[in-house]
Scaffold this active site. Structure first.
Site, mmCIF file in Angstrom:
data_model
loop_
_atom_site.group_PDB
_atom_site.id
_atom_site.type_symbol
_atom_site.label_atom_id
_atom_site.label_comp_id
_atom_site.label_asym_id
_atom_site.label_seq_id
_atom_site.Cartn_x
_atom_site.Cartn_y
_atom_site.Cartn_z
ATOM 1 N N HIS A 206 28.998 -6.518 -12.596
ATOM 2 C CA HIS A 206 27.700 -7.190 -12.631
ATOM 3 C C HIS A 206 27.913 -8.606 -13.151
ATOM 4 C CE1 HIS A 206 26.079 -3.122 -12.289
ATOM 5 N NE2 HIS A 206 26.757 -2.782 -13.371
ATOM 6 N N HIS B 120 30.337 5.860 -10.499
ATOM 7 C CA HIS B 120 30.880 6.333 -11.774
ATOM 8 C C HIS B 120 31.307 7.800 -11.765
ATOM 9 C CE1 HIS B 120 29.692 2.450 -13.011
ATOM 10 N NE2 HIS B 120 28.484 2.721 -13.476
ATOM 11 N N HIS C 29 33.032 -2.558 -8.672
ATOM 12 C CA HIS C 29 31.786 -2.365 -9.416
ATOM 13 C C HIS C 29 31.772 -3.276 -10.624
ATOM 14 C CE1 HIS C 29 28.188 0.231 -10.169
ATOM 15 N NE2 HIS C 29 28.303 -0.365 -11.354
ATOM 16 N N ASP D 231 33.397 -1.902 -13.933
ATOM 17 C CA ASP D 231 32.045 -1.916 -14.507
ATOM 18 C C ASP D 231 31.875 -3.046 -15.523
ATOM 19 O OD1 ASP D 231 29.410 -1.071 -14.664
ATOM 20 O OD2 ASP D 231 29.800 0.455 -16.184
ATOM 21 N N ARG E 54 21.367 -0.197 -4.116
ATOM 22 C CA ARG E 54 21.608 0.787 -5.164
ATOM 23 C C ARG E 54 20.298 1.482 -5.507
ATOM 24 N NH1 ARG E 54 23.716 0.092 -11.448
ATOM 25 N NH2 ARG E 54 25.108 1.896 -11.447
#
Length: 292
Positions: A22, A176, A20, A247, A114
């Site tokens: 970005h 999460h 996970h 993340d 998502r």
């Protein structure tokens, strides 16, 4: 005396995956959409991500396209095309997306979409992205390509939505650790229900977001102790359906409270002390879920 690197204390097995992250920018090619809680503080292109992974000992991972990263999944698609051996993707789509575009994304390594269902105390946390109606509209085409559905949802809401979701032919990946805030405790009904769902094999969960679920504060040196019972409960429920994620680059935090990867790994190692279970979560399960 030579100072050890920050990740030396957390040796990761070969083939470990960060499931996970970005990426944002460079902005001259991929303009970001600024505004709202989860706007990026600066450009964090795929080259910065891969450099971090090389320091950590991460071999591969999953870019979850972020709404603020720009339109039509372009920055994520570009990264996947240039690093096919290391990257997979999760998309944000519009119901009118073309068959050709879906094929392009699939060929590049996108494996899911998502869906934003996240609320806290009954209020949406972030607007935009895909909703449940979008998923229903796209379900036949996504299922035909073997994609899964990643849900940004709190476990209490998941319990209510599950009867509707489970009518669709997907595996569901929950962000999460279920986004249940730590002060609710592991015995809160929604989280306990999710642990039972995890045992069925149809649900997966990302061991990520300790910095988002804690009530003790994030930032350098944070321990995230209050989230440990949640991670431990998920491991006890079904270690075969868990993956880990950092993340990165931690959007939504103030600059002084950005989590550090070594603190997140320290937390993971404390919660999952068994090296064989860690290998399952870091290596074997990502292979099964994302097709590495």
């Amino acid at each position: 005396m030579t100072q050890s690197a920050p990740f030396d204390a957390f040796p990761l097995p070969a083939g470990s995956a960060d499931c996970h992250v970005h990426v944002y920018g460079p902005y001259d090619r991929f303009p970001a959409v600024h505004g709202g809680k989860f706007s990026p503080l600066q450009a964090t292109p795929v080259e910065a991500l891969l450099a971090l992974w090389d320091r950590m000992g991460i071999a591969r991972g999953v870019i979850v396209h972020a709404l603020a990263a720009g339109g039509d999944n372009e920055v994520t698609l570009d990264a996947l095309r240039r690093h096919r051996d290391r990257l997979r993707g999760v998309a944000i789509l519009k119901p009118e997306v073309s068959e050709r575009r879906l094929d392009e994304l699939s060929e590049a390594g996108f494996k899911g979409v998502r869906i934003n269902l996240l609320r806290q105390d009954g209020k949406p946390v972030s607007s935009g992205g895909m909703n449940l109606d979008d998923l229903v509209a796209l379900a036949p085409r996504l299922h035909a390509r073997g994609w899964h559905v990643q849900l940004w949802v709190e476990t209490g809401d998941l319990k209510e939505l599950a009867p509707t979701l489970e009518k669709m032919p997907f595996d569901f990946v929950i962000d999460h650790m279920g986004r249940t805030m730590a002060d609710k405790g592991v015995d809160t009904p929604g989280f306990r229900d999710f642990c039972e769902k995890l045992k069925t094999g149809r649900y997966w969960c990302k061991l990520s977001g300790a910095d988002r679920n804690t009530r003790q504060g994030a930032g350098p040196g944070a321990a995230y102790d209050d989230t440990a019972p949640f991670m431990q409960a998920l491991v006890a429920a079904n270690p075969d359906r868990l993956v880990w994620g950092s993340d990165w680059p931690h959007v939504g935090h103030a600059a002084e409270a950005i989590p550090q990867e070594e603190d997140l790994l320290r937390h993971f190692f404390r919660c999952v002390p068994d090296a064989a279970v860690r290998k399952k979560i870091l290596v074997d399960n990502p292979k099964a879920l994302y097709g590495f």
